[in-house]
Design a protein around this motif. Structure first.
Motif, PDB file in Angstrom:
ATOM      1  N   LEU A   1       0.817  -1.209   0.000  1.00  0.00           N
ATOM      2  CA  LEU A   1       0.000   0.000   0.000  1.00  0.00           C
ATOM      3  C   LEU A   1       0.854   1.263   0.000  1.00  0.00           C
ATOM      4  N   GLN A   2       1.950   1.249   0.763  1.00  0.00           N
ATOM      5  CA  GLN A   2       2.835   2.411   0.838  1.00  0.00           C
ATOM      6  C   GLN A   2       3.492   2.708  -0.503  1.00  0.00           C
ATOM      7  N   LEU A   3       3.764   1.689  -1.285  1.00  0.00           N
ATOM      8  CA  LEU A   3       4.454   1.864  -2.562  1.00  0.00           C
ATOM      9  C   LEU A   3       3.537   2.299  -3.701  1.00  0.00           C
ATOM     10  N   LEU A   4       2.240   2.164  -3.511  1.00  0.00           N
ATOM     11  CA  LEU A   4       1.307   2.508  -4.583  1.00  0.00           C
ATOM     12  C   LEU A   4       1.345   4.001  -4.889  1.00  0.00           C
ATOM     13  N   GLU A   5       1.344   4.309  -6.173  1.00  0.00           N
ATOM     14  CA  GLU A   5       1.251   5.688  -6.625  1.00  0.00           C
ATOM     15  C   GLU A   5       0.017   5.803  -7.505  1.00  0.00           C
ATOM     16  N   VAL A   6      -0.423   7.026  -7.733  1.00  0.00           N
ATOM     17  CA  VAL A   6      -1.636   7.257  -8.517  1.00  0.00           C
ATOM     18  C   VAL A   6      -1.539   6.564  -9.874  1.00  0.00           C
ATOM     19  N   GLU A   7      -0.362   6.607 -10.490  1.00  0.00           N
ATOM     20  CA  GLU A   7      -0.198   5.999 -11.819  1.00  0.00           C
ATOM     21  C   GLU A   7      -0.360   4.481 -11.810  1.00  0.00           C
ATOM     22  N   ASN A   8      -0.303   3.841 -10.640  1.00  0.00           N
ATOM     23  CA  ASN A   8      -0.482   2.387 -10.547  1.00  0.00           C
ATOM     24  C   ASN A   8      -1.942   1.971 -10.717  1.00  0.00           C
ATOM     25  N   ILE A   9      -2.844   2.916 -10.573  1.00  0.00           N
ATOM     26  CA  ILE A   9      -4.275   2.616 -10.737  1.00  0.00           C
ATOM     27  C   ILE A   9      -4.671   2.923 -12.170  1.00  0.00           C
ATOM     28  N   GLN A  10      -5.073   1.906 -12.907  1.00  0.00           N
ATOM     29  CA  GLN A  10      -5.488   2.071 -14.294  1.00  0.00           C
ATOM     30  C   GLN A  10      -7.005   1.897 -14.365  1.00  0.00           C
ATOM     31  N   LEU A  11      -7.708   2.972 -14.092  1.00  0.00           N
ATOM     32  CA  LEU A  11      -9.166   2.903 -13.998  1.00  0.00           C
ATOM     33  C   LEU A  11      -9.813   2.408 -15.290  1.00  0.00           C
ATOM     34  N   TYR A  12      -9.307   2.868 -16.442  1.00  0.00           N
ATOM     35  CA  TYR A  12      -9.932   2.479 -17.713  1.00  0.00           C
ATOM     36  C   TYR A  12      -9.668   1.024 -18.076  1.00  0.00           C
ATOM     37  N   LYS A  13      -8.597   0.457 -17.570  1.00  0.00           N
ATOM     38  CA  LYS A  13      -8.313  -0.964 -17.790  1.00  0.00           C
ATOM     39  C   LYS A  13      -8.877  -1.825 -16.670  1.00  0.00           C
ATOM     40  N   GLY A  14      -9.289  -1.181 -15.563  1.00  0.00           N
ATOM     41  CA  GLY A  14      -9.818  -1.936 -14.428  1.00  0.00           C
ATOM     42  C   GLY A  14      -8.753  -2.743 -13.722  1.00  0.00           C
ATOM     43  N   LYS A  15      -7.538  -2.183 -13.669  1.00  0.00           N
ATOM     44  CA  LYS A  15      -6.416  -2.918 -13.079  1.00  0.00           C
ATOM     45  C   LYS A  15      -5.624  -2.032 -12.136  1.00  0.00           C
TER      46      LYS A  15
ATOM     47  N   TYR B   1     -12.022   8.405  -4.649  1.00  0.00           N
ATOM     48  CA  TYR B   1     -10.861   8.707  -3.810  1.00  0.00           C
ATOM     49  C   TYR B   1      -9.859   9.588  -4.561  1.00  0.00           C
ATOM     50  N   ILE B   2      -9.512   9.199  -5.790  1.00  0.00           N
ATOM     51  CA  ILE B   2      -8.499   9.930  -6.569  1.00  0.00           C
ATOM     52  C   ILE B   2      -8.980  11.330  -6.944  1.00  0.00           C
ATOM     53  N   ASN B   3     -10.249  11.450  -7.314  1.00  0.00           N
ATOM     54  CA  ASN B   3     -10.757  12.736  -7.803  1.00  0.00           C
ATOM     55  C   ASN B   3     -11.269  13.679  -6.719  1.00  0.00           C
TER      56      ASN B   3
ATOM     57  N   LEU C   1      -4.505  16.207   0.466  1.00  0.00           N
ATOM     58  CA  LEU C   1      -3.280  16.896   0.054  1.00  0.00           C
ATOM     59  C   LEU C   1      -3.340  18.389   0.387  1.00  0.00           C
ATOM     60  N   ARG C   2      -4.499  19.007   0.158  1.00  0.00           N
ATOM     61  CA  ARG C   2      -4.652  20.442   0.474  1.00  0.00           C
ATOM     62  C   ARG C   2      -4.499  20.686   1.970  1.00  0.00           C
ATOM     63  N   GLU C   3      -5.157  19.849   2.778  1.00  0.00           N
ATOM     64  CA  GLU C   3      -5.091  20.022   4.229  1.00  0.00           C
ATOM     65  C   GLU C   3      -3.683  19.790   4.764  1.00  0.00           C
ATOM     66  N   ALA C   4      -2.949  18.873   4.142  1.00  0.00           N
ATOM     67  CA  ALA C   4      -1.595  18.567   4.603  1.00  0.00           C
ATOM     68  C   ALA C   4      -0.563  19.506   3.983  1.00  0.00           C
ATOM     69  N   SER C   5      -0.999  20.334   3.018  1.00  0.00           N
ATOM     70  CA  SER C   5      -0.083  21.220   2.282  1.00  0.00           C
ATOM     71  C   SER C   5       1.133  20.429   1.799  1.00  0.00           C
ATOM     72  N   LYS C   6       0.831  19.381   1.063  1.00  0.00           N
ATOM     73  CA  LYS C   6       1.855  18.427   0.680  1.00  0.00           C
ATOM     74  C   LYS C   6       1.645  18.011  -0.773  1.00  0.00           C
ATOM     75  N   ALA C   7       2.725  17.729  -1.481  1.00  0.00           N
ATOM     76  CA  ALA C   7       2.643  17.219  -2.847  1.00  0.00           C
ATOM     77  C   ALA C   7       3.363  15.878  -2.896  1.00  0.00           C
ATOM     78  N   THR C   8       2.667  14.865  -3.329  1.00  0.00           N
ATOM     79  CA  THR C   8       3.248  13.527  -3.433  1.00  0.00           C
ATOM     80  C   THR C   8       2.471  12.719  -4.453  1.00  0.00           C
ATOM     81  N   GLU C   9       3.123  11.736  -5.033  1.00  0.00           N
ATOM     82  CA  GLU C   9       2.447  10.823  -5.957  1.00  0.00           C
ATOM     83  C   GLU C   9       1.941   9.579  -5.231  1.00  0.00           C
ATOM     84  N   GLN C  10       2.248   9.468  -3.943  1.00  0.00           N
ATOM     85  CA  GLN C  10       1.783   8.328  -3.154  1.00  0.00           C
ATOM     86  C   GLN C  10       0.258   8.283  -3.237  1.00  0.00           C
ATOM     87  N   LEU C  11      -0.287   7.118  -3.534  1.00  0.00           N
ATOM     88  CA  LEU C  11      -1.730   6.986  -3.717  1.00  0.00           C
ATOM     89  C   LEU C  11      -2.487   7.132  -2.402  1.00  0.00           C
TER      90      LEU C  11
END
Length: 158
Positions: free
Chosen positions: A13-27, A54-56, A63-73
């Protein structure tokens, strides 16, 4: 969201990034580590909807509340900066709701054991991300012990 159904570890779970979720492929692509292989897992339709929300919506608010930028999912909530602490808090709440729940590893064990009933050993190994087949075979032993307990409890001669 995904831990219970897919049997992912906290490290996964810690290693997951937004790009790991492929919504259109369902994977979902699970990155490999020193101890586990990379793998691709299909998402169920209800999981796609949860991820989309969750993503949208949810993640941008965190992220806004934490004032943080990360790709971590998956982001830690509250004052904690580590996802592990958030998962630990969730496990503690779950234990309050269900006494038979012991820890997050129990969920992963349950999922892998279920997969062994559903698929062959190699497919279960792939889905679990185990590098070695012996790691998956240990879950066969867990299932046998559970079966023995059930038989001993409900056997008519007991």
């Amino acid at each position: 969201m995904i831990t219970g159904h897919q049997g992912l570890s906290t490290r996964d779970l810690q290693l997951l990034e937004v790009e790991n979720i492929q919504l259109y492929k369902g994977k979902i692509e699970i990155p490999g580590t020193k101890k586990s292989n990379a793998r691709e897992i299909e998402l169920k339709p209800f999981q796609l909807m949860e991820f989309m929300e969750y993503i949208n919506e949810v993640r941008p608010k965190i992220l806004r509340e934490a004032s943080k930028a990360t790709e971590q999912l998956l982001l830690p909530i509250g004052r904690s900066f580590k996802l592990h602490n958030t998962v630990h808090k969730l496990a503690k709440k779950l234990k309050e709701i269900n006494n038979s729940f012991t820890d997050i590893k129990q969920i992963r064990t349950s999922v892998i054991t279920h997969r062994l009933k559903q698929y062959n050993l190699r497919k279960a190994q792939y889905l679990a991300g185990h590098k070695y087949i012996s790691s998956t075979e240990k879950y066969l032993q867990d299932d046998l012990e559970s079966l023995h307990e059930t038989i001993n409890t409900y056997h008519p001669l007991q």
